[in-house]
Write an enzyme that holds these catalytic residues in place. Structure first.
Site, mmCIF file in Angstrom:
data_model
loop_
_atom_site.group_PDB
_atom_site.id
_atom_site.type_symbol
_atom_site.label_atom_id
_atom_site.label_comp_id
_atom_site.label_asym_id
_atom_site.label_seq_id
_atom_site.Cartn_x
_atom_site.Cartn_y
_atom_site.Cartn_z
ATOM 1 N N SER A 1 -6.865 -0.493 -3.999
ATOM 2 C CA SER A 1 -6.007 0.476 -4.687
ATOM 3 C C SER A 1 -4.863 -0.202 -5.411
ATOM 4 O O SER A 1 -5.092 -0.942 -6.351
ATOM 5 C CB SER A 1 -5.499 1.522 -3.684
ATOM 6 O OG SER A 1 -6.529 1.937 -2.838
ATOM 7 N N HIS B 1 -10.546 2.819 -7.351
ATOM 8 C CA HIS B 1 -10.834 4.266 -7.296
ATOM 9 C C HIS B 1 -9.744 5.034 -8.043
ATOM 10 O O HIS B 1 -8.689 4.479 -8.340
ATOM 11 C CB HIS B 1 -10.940 4.728 -5.831
ATOM 12 C CG HIS B 1 -9.665 4.585 -5.052
ATOM 13 N ND1 HIS B 1 -8.818 5.645 -4.814
ATOM 14 C CD2 HIS B 1 -9.087 3.516 -4.469
ATOM 15 C CE1 HIS B 1 -7.771 5.223 -4.105
ATOM 16 N NE2 HIS B 1 -7.915 3.938 -3.890
#
Lengths: 259, 69
Positions: A136, A159
């Site tokens: 992330s 993501h």
């Protein structure tokens, strides 16, 4: 490792909270306390005394903690501690380069980008090493260094940004989240060899993650995609940092002409 | 504040509503925010200092447990 400031400060001694000392053991108090702490926290009684070195190492672990103090079950990296440390590294004449070691699950977007932007704007050589995970918001932090390494077994999850956490005073709309996501995409594509389009396609890929969309890159895959510079470990990262430091010193002493 | 993480927010934010006591005090000439974890023990939460070198001092590192008396 307290060799960056004078131990004899010129502030007058004043009554203040001091680490716990047994009566009659004034000098033994500090090493005993720190041995016990060391044993509790790290499983080792005494830490080896580090020799003087011109490379500094900062770790980014757990959650990157931003504007809110996270509950205590989280291991966190506090951005308000990292940022002045980066300032100290940039300022200190004794430190010539920075090794950044990452094993993080991500965290606060703004805090992560703050750290990443600080690293990218440092004038001294920086090398990052992703071990375990660099997920992330760990992705921008990993690519912010001049060179980046990833261990063969380390993973990086790409993501989309989701609304987990709190937004106050801003519209909780799709457009807003999209703008926030752009900050991350732009930073990563500007500071690595991956294109914006490719990074977005990794973000929105289906099939990799079980209950989500996104991509898991393992070791060499991160290098193949252009995110990370090399696969390697501590030795490789340090060697590269040494190279960058020597290169910089060489070009400085040559009057900026280099080889 | 957006949490961009692979960990589910229910796990990360569990216990956020618990009351935690923070006090500000000075140690070794540096201002600290300490979280009280027991009657006479505290854990360093963060440093408040304008000198970057304080942040490299391992005795002032966040997470360090100190005695309050």
């Amino acid at each position: 490792m307290n060799y960056y400031r004078d131990d004899e400060s010129d502030q007058p001694e004043k009554p203040e909270i001091t680490p716990h000392q047994e009566p009659g053991e004034k000098d033994k108090g500090a090493p005993q306390r720190s041995s016990l702490q060391s044993l509790t926290q790290l499983g080792q009684v005494s830490m080896p005394v580090p020799p003087k070195t011109d490379e500094h190492c900062i770790t980014i672990i757990g959650q990157v903690e931003g504007h809110m103090v996270l509950p205590p079950q989280n291991k966190t990296t506090k951005y308000e501690h990292i940022v002045p440390q980066l300032v100290a590294v940039e300022q200190s004449p004794d430190i010539k380069g920075l090794l950044l070691v990452l094993n993080t699950v991500g965290g606060d977007v703004e805090a992560g980008l703050a750290i990443a932007e600080m690293i990218v704007s440092m004038s001294k050589p920086t090398v990052s090493l992703v071990l375990g995970g660099g997920h992330s918001i760990g992705v921008p932090i990993a690519v912010s260094a001049q060179r980046s390494f990833i261990a063969a077994t380390a993973t990086m999850t790409i993501h989309p940004l989701r609304l987990t956490g709190f937004l106050i005073g801003v519209p909780q709309t799709y457009e807003y989240l999209d703008k926030m996501q752009d900050r991350v995409v732009n930073f990563v594509s500007n500071n690595s060899d991956i294109s914006e389009a490719e990074f977005r396609s990794l973000m929105f890929k289906t099939g990799d993650l079980m209950r989500d969309i996104g991509t898991v890159l393992i070791g060499q895959e991160a290098v193949d995609k252009g995110l990370i510079t090399h696969v390697g470990g501590l030795g490789d990262a340090r060697k590269k940092l040494r190279e960058l430091i020597d290169e910089k010193e060489g070009s400085q002493s040559e009057g900026g002409e280099g080889y | 504040m957006i949490l961009y993480t692979v960990m589910p927010s229910s796990v990360v934010l569990e216990g956020l509503d618990k009351d935690r006591e923070f006090i500000e005090l000075e140690m070794n000439g540096c201002r600290l925010v300490i979280e009280r974890i027991s009657e006479n023990q505290g854990q360093i939460e963060r440093i408040i200092s304008s000198s970057p070198m304080d942040y490299l001092d391992p005795t002032l590192a966040p997470g360090t447990v100190i005695s309050l008396n």
